[in-house]
Motif scaffolding. Sequence first.
Motif, mmCIF file in Angstrom:
data_model
loop_
_atom_site.group_PDB
_atom_site.id
_atom_site.type_symbol
_atom_site.label_atom_id
_atom_site.label_comp_id
_atom_site.label_asym_id
_atom_site.label_seq_id
_atom_site.Cartn_x
_atom_site.Cartn_y
_atom_site.Cartn_z
ATOM 1 N N ALA A 223 0.825 -1.211 0.000
ATOM 2 C CA ALA A 223 0.000 0.000 0.000
ATOM 3 C C ALA A 223 0.861 1.263 0.000
ATOM 4 N N HIS A 224 1.989 1.226 0.716
ATOM 5 C CA HIS A 224 2.878 2.396 0.774
ATOM 6 C C HIS A 224 3.577 2.629 -0.566
ATOM 7 N N VAL A 225 3.872 1.530 -1.258
ATOM 8 C CA VAL A 225 4.481 1.658 -2.587
ATOM 9 C C VAL A 225 3.461 2.236 -3.568
ATOM 10 N N LYS A 226 2.246 1.761 -3.486
ATOM 11 C CA LYS A 226 1.202 2.254 -4.391
ATOM 12 C C LYS A 226 0.849 3.714 -4.114
ATOM 13 N N SER A 227 0.948 4.122 -2.857
ATOM 14 C CA SER A 227 0.623 5.510 -2.505
ATOM 15 C C SER A 227 1.739 6.478 -2.857
ATOM 16 N N GLY A 228 2.939 5.922 -3.127
ATOM 17 C CA GLY A 228 4.072 6.776 -3.471
ATOM 18 C C GLY A 228 4.947 7.150 -2.293
ATOM 19 N N ALA A 229 4.629 6.647 -1.103
ATOM 20 C CA ALA A 229 5.439 6.964 0.077
ATOM 21 C C ALA A 229 6.750 6.181 0.078
ATOM 22 N N LEU A 230 6.741 4.997 -0.525
ATOM 23 C CA LEU A 230 7.940 4.173 -0.612
ATOM 24 C C LEU A 230 8.233 3.815 -2.055
ATOM 25 N N ARG A 231 9.501 3.538 -2.324
ATOM 26 C CA ARG A 231 9.918 3.077 -3.650
ATOM 27 C C ARG A 231 10.361 1.618 -3.523
ATOM 28 N N ALA A 232 9.822 0.777 -4.371
ATOM 29 C CA ALA A 232 10.201 -0.631 -4.370
ATOM 30 C C ALA A 232 11.350 -0.852 -5.343
ATOM 31 N N LEU A 233 12.388 -1.514 -4.861
ATOM 32 C CA LEU A 233 13.564 -1.776 -5.698
ATOM 33 C C LEU A 233 13.498 -3.135 -6.374
ATOM 34 N N ALA A 234 12.914 -4.111 -5.693
ATOM 35 C CA ALA A 234 12.822 -5.470 -6.253
ATOM 36 C C ALA A 234 11.862 -6.290 -5.411
ATOM 37 N N ILE A 235 11.390 -7.389 -6.007
ATOM 38 C CA ILE A 235 10.518 -8.322 -5.324
ATOM 39 C C ILE A 235 11.163 -9.708 -5.393
ATOM 40 N N THR A 236 11.074 -10.464 -4.296
ATOM 41 C CA THR A 236 11.856 -11.714 -4.185
ATOM 42 C C THR A 236 11.131 -12.922 -4.778
ATOM 43 N N THR A 237 10.635 -12.773 -5.987
ATOM 44 C CA THR A 237 9.925 -13.847 -6.669
ATOM 45 C C THR A 237 10.576 -14.143 -8.018
ATOM 46 N N HIS A 238 10.138 -15.229 -8.638
ATOM 47 C CA HIS A 238 10.639 -15.589 -9.966
ATOM 48 C C HIS A 238 9.969 -14.758 -11.060
ATOM 49 N N ALA A 239 8.744 -14.314 -10.779
ATOM 50 C CA ALA A 239 8.000 -13.533 -11.770
ATOM 51 C C ALA A 239 7.520 -12.234 -11.131
ATOM 52 N N ARG A 240 7.316 -11.219 -11.943
ATOM 53 C CA ARG A 240 6.839 -9.934 -11.442
ATOM 54 C C ARG A 240 5.411 -10.058 -10.913
ATOM 55 N N SER A 241 5.072 -9.179 -9.987
ATOM 56 C CA SER A 241 3.731 -9.163 -9.425
ATOM 57 C C SER A 241 2.813 -8.302 -10.287
ATOM 58 N N PRO A 242 1.598 -8.780 -10.554
ATOM 59 C CA PRO A 242 0.656 -7.967 -11.329
ATOM 60 C C PRO A 242 0.234 -6.697 -10.604
ATOM 61 N N ASP A 243 0.390 -6.671 -9.279
ATOM 62 C CA ASP A 243 0.032 -5.468 -8.515
ATOM 63 C C ASP A 243 1.052 -4.352 -8.698
ATOM 64 N N VAL A 244 2.318 -4.739 -8.884
ATOM 65 C CA VAL A 244 3.378 -3.747 -9.101
ATOM 66 C C VAL A 244 4.221 -4.218 -10.286
#
Length: 335
Positions: A223-244
């Motif tokens: 929620a913080h990434v979507k609101s713009g308060a935080l910046r996401a650098l990477a996600i620890t999965t094999h495939a990207r998330s459809p949410d981000v």
Amino acid sequence: MKDKFHAYVDIGRRRLLHAAGAASLLGSLPLKSALAQDAWPASPINYVVPFAPGGLTDVAARMVSKALGADKSWNLIVQNKPGGNANIGAAFVARARPDCYTWLAITMTHAANATLFKDSGYDLLKDLAPLAGLAASPMMVVVNAKSPIKTMADLLKAAKGKRQLTAGSSGNGTPPHLTLALYEKLTGTKLTHVPYTGGAPSLTDLIGGQIDVVFSNYPESLAHVKSGALRALAITTHARSPDVPDVPTVAEAGIPDLIVENFTGIMVPAGTPANVVQQASAAVLAELKKPDMQRTLVHLGFVPQPRGPAEFGKYLATEVQLWRKVIQESGIHTS
């Protein structure tokens, strides 16, 4: 007439003795044989969640319970037994009767606890048996939206700089802390770990600029990434998330081995008959594979991962080994 009467008495006595012997034999049958003859489940199933109500593990357990109740008419009662870093509930199930009427919701925390706690009251891989793997929630590397760190490459450069970066977590030995430790191991860096009493306060301080980075539980920071308060650098999965969809995977960001899954699954007491475990597992997996269930899990931040007893057991053993090595090499402790 008297002899005939005695004959009837003898016949009756023999029948009673035969019946008593049969009853004694049935009473001594092993649990496996008894369960094989009886319809299961014949009584409510106690689904123990070793965390407080409202968390993702609790929500997933209640979803499974509701689905099985609706489709199978099974009566599953979710019982929250938090405390002891999720060990109290796990020990309770490990000591329960091995009849598949007591289930345990486990997570990555238990895989780490196998090394972190020497006297937890149970042995994860010996006292409990896998029933099913449900889903996993990834971690997301996040920084303040105003931070000059915009990529994982920037983070690595900053981590190797003169000023040691501060990394928050939800506490010693928690999934965010373990992910941080794995990152340090893979990159040869050292960040100053700042443990908090939960994920929310660590993110609050990150937004406030008090710390530099958090290897966060994905649902907590989304929620913080979507609101713009935080910046996401990477996600620890094999495939990207459809949410981000714009957030790269760790492989795309140059650290392919930083795959971390805060999984959730179900275990039962060791010694539970295999045929009953298979029956219960098949029912759970059938629910997990339904499109509506999968959509709901994804919406909550999970990646559905239906696994049967054998597959989930192998996966769990691998997770225990992975985090044992990270914990021992990093000197992580819970005090």
